[in-house]
Design a protein around this motif. Structure first.
Motif, PDB file in Angstrom:
ATOM      1  N   SER A  61       0.814  -1.220   0.000  1.00 22.80           N
ATOM      2  CA  SER A  61       0.000   0.000   0.000  1.00 22.80           C
ATOM      3  C   SER A  61       0.848   1.271   0.000  1.00 22.80           C
ATOM      4  N   GLN A  62       2.143   1.145   0.315  1.00 24.77           N
ATOM      5  CA  GLN A  62       3.037   2.298   0.347  1.00 24.77           C
ATOM      6  C   GLN A  62       3.664   2.598  -1.014  1.00 24.77           C
ATOM      7  N   LEU A  63       3.453   1.730  -1.998  1.00 25.62           N
ATOM      8  CA  LEU A  63       4.105   1.919  -3.287  1.00 25.62           C
ATOM      9  C   LEU A  63       3.735   3.238  -3.977  1.00 25.62           C
TER      10      LEU A  63
ATOM     11  N   ILE B 198      12.492 -37.323   0.986  1.00 26.68           N
ATOM     12  CA  ILE B 198      11.335 -36.624   0.409  1.00 26.68           C
ATOM     13  C   ILE B 198      11.481 -35.121   0.688  1.00 26.68           C
ATOM     14  N   LEU B 199      11.196 -34.337  -0.331  1.00 25.37           N
ATOM     15  CA  LEU B 199      11.263 -32.876  -0.200  1.00 25.37           C
ATOM     16  C   LEU B 199       9.861 -32.297  -0.329  1.00 25.37           C
ATOM     17  N   GLN B 200       9.485 -31.513   0.650  1.00 26.19           N
ATOM     18  CA  GLN B 200       8.189 -30.828   0.608  1.00 26.19           C
ATOM     19  C   GLN B 200       8.445 -29.335   0.442  1.00 26.19           C
ATOM     20  N   THR B 201       7.834 -28.760  -0.580  1.00 29.37           N
ATOM     21  CA  THR B 201       8.053 -27.350  -0.906  1.00 29.37           C
ATOM     22  C   THR B 201       6.745 -26.567  -0.826  1.00 29.37           C
ATOM     23  N   ARG B 202       6.829 -25.416  -0.189  1.00 30.16           N
ATOM     24  CA  ARG B 202       5.714 -24.467  -0.175  1.00 30.16           C
ATOM     25  C   ARG B 202       6.278 -23.105  -0.565  1.00 30.16           C
ATOM     26  N   ALA B 203       5.964 -22.652  -1.764  1.00 29.65           N
ATOM     27  CA  ALA B 203       6.540 -21.410  -2.270  1.00 29.65           C
ATOM     28  C   ALA B 203       5.460 -20.508  -2.850  1.00 29.65           C
ATOM     29  N   ILE B 204       5.517 -19.238  -2.484  1.00 28.78           N
ATOM     30  CA  ILE B 204       4.599 -18.223  -3.010  1.00 28.78           C
ATOM     31  C   ILE B 204       5.426 -17.009  -3.419  1.00 28.78           C
ATOM     32  N   VAL B 205       5.264 -16.571  -4.653  1.00 25.39           N
ATOM     33  CA  VAL B 205       5.948 -15.374  -5.135  1.00 25.39           C
ATOM     34  C   VAL B 205       4.892 -14.358  -5.579  1.00 25.39           C
ATOM     35  N   ASP B 206       4.891 -13.215  -4.926  1.00 19.22           N
ATOM     36  CA  ASP B 206       4.023 -12.102  -5.311  1.00 19.22           C
ATOM     37  C   ASP B 206       4.889 -10.993  -5.877  1.00 19.22           C
ATOM     38  N   ILE B 207       4.530 -10.498  -7.034  1.00 21.00           N
ATOM     39  CA  ILE B 207       5.229  -9.328  -7.577  1.00 21.00           C
ATOM     40  C   ILE B 207       4.243  -8.170  -7.599  1.00 21.00           C
ATOM     41  N   TYR B 208       4.428  -7.277  -6.637  1.00 28.71           N
ATOM     42  CA  TYR B 208       3.578  -6.097  -6.527  1.00 28.71           C
ATOM     43  C   TYR B 208       4.140  -4.995  -7.419  1.00 28.71           C
ATOM     44  N   THR B 209       3.261  -4.355  -8.173  1.00 35.33           N
ATOM     45  CA  THR B 209       3.691  -3.249  -9.014  1.00 35.33           C
ATOM     46  C   THR B 209       2.703  -2.096  -8.894  1.00 35.33           C
ATOM     47  N   TYR B 210       3.246  -0.916  -9.051  1.00 29.41           N
ATOM     48  CA  TYR B 210       2.418   0.297  -9.088  1.00 29.41           C
ATOM     49  C   TYR B 210       2.850   1.120 -10.282  1.00 29.41           C
TER      50      TYR B 210
ATOM     51  N   ARG C 205      -1.054  -3.513  -8.069  1.00 29.74           N
ATOM     52  CA  ARG C 205      -1.510  -4.816  -8.517  1.00 29.74           C
ATOM     53  C   ARG C 205      -0.570  -5.898  -7.988  1.00 29.74           C
ATOM     54  N   ASP C 206      -1.060  -7.122  -7.981  1.00 30.85           N
ATOM     55  CA  ASP C 206      -0.292  -8.262  -7.485  1.00 30.85           C
ATOM     56  C   ASP C 206      -0.410  -9.398  -8.482  1.00 30.85           C
ATOM     57  N   ASP C 207       0.734  -9.827  -9.017  1.00 28.38           N
ATOM     58  CA  ASP C 207       0.776 -10.996  -9.888  1.00 28.38           C
ATOM     59  C   ASP C 207       1.479 -12.104  -9.122  1.00 28.38           C
TER      60      ASP C 207
ATOM     61  N   THR D  78      -2.588  -1.609 -19.837  1.00 30.45           N
ATOM     62  CA  THR D  78      -2.413  -2.481 -18.686  1.00 30.45           C
ATOM     63  C   THR D  78      -3.733  -3.147 -18.307  1.00 30.45           C
ATOM     64  N   PRO D  79      -3.737  -4.488 -18.117  1.00 29.40           N
ATOM     65  CA  PRO D  79      -4.960  -5.157 -17.668  1.00 29.40           C
ATOM     66  C   PRO D  79      -5.386  -4.641 -16.301  1.00 29.40           C
ATOM     67  N   LYS D  80      -6.653  -4.772 -16.013  1.00 29.69           N
ATOM     68  CA  LYS D  80      -7.165  -4.331 -14.724  1.00 29.69           C
ATOM     69  C   LYS D  80      -6.404  -4.998 -13.581  1.00 29.69           C
ATOM     70  N   ALA D  81      -6.057  -4.213 -12.572  1.00 32.40           N
ATOM     71  CA  ALA D  81      -5.267  -4.724 -11.464  1.00 32.40           C
ATOM     72  C   ALA D  81      -6.027  -5.780 -10.665  1.00 32.40           C
ATOM     73  N   VAL D  82      -5.271  -6.759 -10.196  1.00 30.90           N
ATOM     74  CA  VAL D  82      -5.842  -7.820  -9.367  1.00 30.90           C
ATOM     75  C   VAL D  82      -4.993  -7.968  -8.122  1.00 30.90           C
ATOM     76  N   MET D  83      -5.605  -7.909  -6.953  1.00 36.04           N
ATOM     77  CA  MET D  83      -4.878  -8.085  -5.693  1.00 36.04           C
ATOM     78  C   MET D  83      -5.222  -9.430  -5.108  1.00 36.04           C
ATOM     79  N   ASN D  84      -4.188 -10.190  -4.721  1.00 42.94           N
ATOM     80  CA  ASN D  84      -4.394 -11.467  -4.042  1.00 42.94           C
ATOM     81  C   ASN D  84      -4.354 -11.260  -2.554  1.00 42.94           C
ATOM     82  N   SER D  85      -5.196 -11.975  -1.865  1.00 41.80           N
ATOM     83  CA  SER D  85      -5.234 -11.847  -0.415  1.00 41.80           C
ATOM     84  C   SER D  85      -4.167 -12.712   0.199  1.00 41.80           C
TER      85      SER D  85
END
Length: 205
Positions: free
Chosen positions: A88-90, A125-137, A145-147, A198-205
């Motif tokens: 929100s500070q971007l 066994i390898l268990q992976t949990r990965a999330i990448v958010d790229i916020y842009t303004y 927006r968040d991709d 630019t496509p309409k912005a989408v924010m992920n929760s």
């Protein structure tokens, strides 16, 4: 009533002149630095990460640098913006830095290695949990927006490679990410008028 109308006309005229002056100043700076009129300034913040995500952060940083470079983009000095910030500070950061675009990757990366059974001699066994958010303004859009790309899997450690995981995540992000090495969100012309696609912005929760 006439005074109010006159005031409003004067206000919007001054605002328009201010925007034009700012754009003119940026074009002058671009020319002095060997760029072009439509080169956009980008504040490319280093990836923030949680967990053991240093490798992922380095990967994402390289990906972003491959996109935001000469001649379509001019990256700004990020000194003073290394601390963690909220998406929100971007907009505020964009104004402070004089950036057309601000980019902030955020990574959540966790991996656990275990065996199926206590005395199992097979592959771990390898268990992976990965999330990448790229916020842009983007200043002309006025919206953060968040991709996002994710990867959740449990697999043999011997067959898993983080670079493959990151490739998979970035493929998902690039399906919606509006920026490319050669712009697709605006005209790729480096001079003259441009239009915003630019496509309409989408924010992920």
């Amino acid at each position: 009533m006439k005074k109010i109308i006159t005031f409003l006309i004067s206000f919007f005229l001054a605002l328009s002149l201010g925007v034009l002056a700012e754009a003119s100043d940026q074009q002058d700076m671009n020319r002095k630095m060997g760029y072009f009129d439509n080169t956009r300034t980008v504040l490319l913040l280093p990836a923030r990460y949680r967990g053991n995500g240093a490798e992922a952060a380095s990967y994402v940083n390289r990906e972003m640098k491959q996109i935001f470079r000469y001649p379509y983009y001019r990256t700004l000095d990020v000194t003073g913006y290394e601390e963690a910030v909220s998406p929100s500070q971007l907009p505020q950061i964009a104004d402070e830095a004089g950036a057309d675009i601000v980019v902030m990757p955020v990574i959540q990366w966790s991996q656990w290695v275990f065996r199926r059974f206590l005395f199992d001699d097979g592959d771990a066994i390898l268990q992976t949990r990965a999330i990448v958010d790229i916020y842009t303004y983007k200043k002309t859009d006025g919206t953060v927006r968040d991709d996002r790309g994710t990867y959740f899997a449990t697999e043999d450690e011997a067959t898993s490679r983080n670079v493959y995981i990151l490739d998979d995540i970035m493929k998902k992000i690039y399906k919606t990410f509006p920026y490319r090495r050669v712009p697709t969100d605006v005209s790729k012309s480096l001079t003259g008028e441009t239009a915003d696609h630019t496509p309409k912005a989408v924010m992920n929760s």
